[in-house]
Design a protein around this motif. Structure first.
Motif, PDB file in Angstrom:
ATOM      1  N   UNK A  90      49.183  47.203   1.915  1.00 55.23           N
ATOM      2  CA  UNK A  90      49.198  47.263   3.379  1.00 55.23           C
ATOM      3  C   UNK A  90      48.714  48.613   3.879  1.00 55.23           C
ATOM      4  N   UNK A  91      49.079  49.681   3.182  1.00 55.00           N
ATOM      5  CA  UNK A  91      48.594  51.011   3.562  1.00 55.00           C
ATOM      6  C   UNK A  91      47.077  51.092   3.451  1.00 55.00           C
ATOM      7  N   UNK A  92      46.540  50.574   2.352  1.00 54.89           N
ATOM      8  CA  UNK A  92      45.082  50.609   2.167  1.00 54.89           C
ATOM      9  C   UNK A  92      44.370  49.824   3.271  1.00 54.89           C
ATOM     10  N   UNK A  93      44.950  48.692   3.651  1.00 54.03           N
ATOM     11  CA  UNK A  93      44.382  47.920   4.755  1.00 54.03           C
ATOM     12  C   UNK A  93      44.407  48.723   6.047  1.00 54.03           C
ATOM     13  N   UNK A  94      45.544  49.387   6.303  1.00 57.29           N
ATOM     14  CA  UNK A  94      45.685  50.168   7.528  1.00 57.29           C
ATOM     15  C   UNK A  94      44.714  51.333   7.565  1.00 57.29           C
TER      16      UNK A  94
END
Length: 396
Positions: A275-279
């Protein structure tokens, strides 16, 4: 101190990536209905059971994983496992979770797969239950929780009374993962003592044709059709169905629960990293008022805080796993990792959705599903409150 990743973990991660690319992703491409925006409609039928087509895909992944040697790889070699140590297994769990929802959850066993509690099997029980479980021929479920006794199983209402050479089991079990599909249930019931006693609880191996699936639960965020309410009405089993020692079933279960909590923390870290990488990617590309939103402190500080929390939990669960591997007491660290991991998964889903804004609220990204799925982590395998109680007891 050595902070390097075990070489075995690196090798397994690389092999898993190849396996997923060659064996799992083609199945996902063939069945987009089970992963897309309307997955909840397609996975289950009108009675909320998973449809045969979905079950077939899951079983295909399971069998291919058995053949490739990934299934039950953290079980001992003497029972057909890979003998992978807890730290390596947890790191691999994190790696598997660092991707969108898919069929890869069945690779290492997942719901219904091999569990260390079954190492207490006798030779005869191993042949009947553990061996076919390791071969992916059958699945199981862990029937401990009850309607009125979730985090407090010492007060369970289920009983097993001796009648000649048999035990007669009566009771209900709630929220049992893989309950609708298991071939046998590891069923816990009070056999002696009073409610609240630590001892006096026994685990029985009960075949699925002996109990009733009373209801398939509809849950928030989890794969539909996966949990059930089980009813045991005068179920008779012989002495040969007792797992471990009579009156010590809870002790047998607790002997491996720490590893389960560490796996939850590891999975939470993997999900949070995804999710962090997506953000981060979205914050780089999405522009408002002439520049990327990642250049604005309101967005970048949220990302920075989340990245910091991910690193904290990552090293906390790895330290807890390391202590267990080295036969050190790690009850406090297990609970710390599970507590912070559950909170981390929820925070990551919230931050990702906030960075994406309205786009994250839509079902065409995995964020809203992860947002719903994360909430249960603060409940199962011991609630936040149970973890804090354990930590405090260890300190005081």
């Amino acid at each position: 101190m050595d902070f390097s990743e075990p070489s075995e973990a690196t090798q397994i991660k690389r092999a898993l990536d190849d396996f997923i690319e060659q064996e799992v992703e083609p199945l996902e491409s063939e069945h987009p209905e089970f992963l897309g925006e309307d997955y909840q409609r397609h996975i289950v039928d009108d009675d909320h059971y998973q449809v045969p087509e979905y079950r077939d895909v899951v079983e295909t992944v399971r069998q291919r994983s058995v053949e490739a040697g990934f299934y039950g790889m953290d079980m001992p070699e003497e029972v057909g496992g890979g003998g992978v140590e807890l730290l390596t297994s947890a790191i691999v769990t994190e790696h598997l979770s660092n991707r969108p929802p898919g069929f890869h959850s069945a690779i290492m066993g997942g719901a219904g797969g091999p569990t260390p509690i079954l190492l207490a099997c006798t030779d005869e029980q191993r042949e009947e239950y553990l061996d076919p479980l390791m071969d992916g021929e059958i699945t199981t479920c862990f029937a401990l929780t009850e309607p009125d006794h979730g985090s407090d199983p010492h007060y369970m209402d289920a009983t097993a009374e001796k009648d000649g050479d048999e035990w007669v089991i009566n009771g209900e079990k709630y929220w049992i993962t893989n309950g609708p599909y298991a071939d046998f249930a590891m069923t816990f019931a009070r056999t002696s003592g009073e409610k609240g006693d630590y001892g006096g609880i026994t685990c029985f191996l009960v075949d699925s044709d002996q109990y009733e699936v009373e209801k398939v639960h509809r849950t928030m965020g989890l794969t539909p059709g996966g949990q059930a309410q089980l009813r045991f009405d005068d179920v008779r089993v012989g002495e040969d169905k007792v797992l471990g020692e009579v009156d010590d079933g809870f002790g047998t279960a607790m002997s491996w629960i720490g590893g389960g909590r560490i796996k939850i923390a590891a999975s939470a870290v993997g999900t949070a990293q995804h999710l962090l990488d997506m953000a981060v990617d979205y914050a780089r590309d999405r522009e408002t008022f002439g520049k990327p939103i990642g250049h604005r402190q309101g967005v970048s500080f949220q990302i920075a805080d989340l990245a910091t929390e991910i690193e904290q939990v990552r090293w906390l669960y790895r330290y807890a796993a390391w202590k267990i591997q080295n036969d050190e007491r790690a009850r406090k660290e297990e609970s710390m990792a599970k507590l912070r991991g559950a909170e981390l998964a929820n925070e990551a889903a919230d931050v990702a959705m906030q960075v994406y804004g309205g786009a994250g609220f839509m079902k065409d990204t995995p964020i809203e599903r992860e947002y719903r799925s994360a909430r249960v982590l603060r409940i199962f395998e011991g609630t936040d409150e149970i973890q804090r109680r354990t930590i405090a007891r260890e300190l005081i």
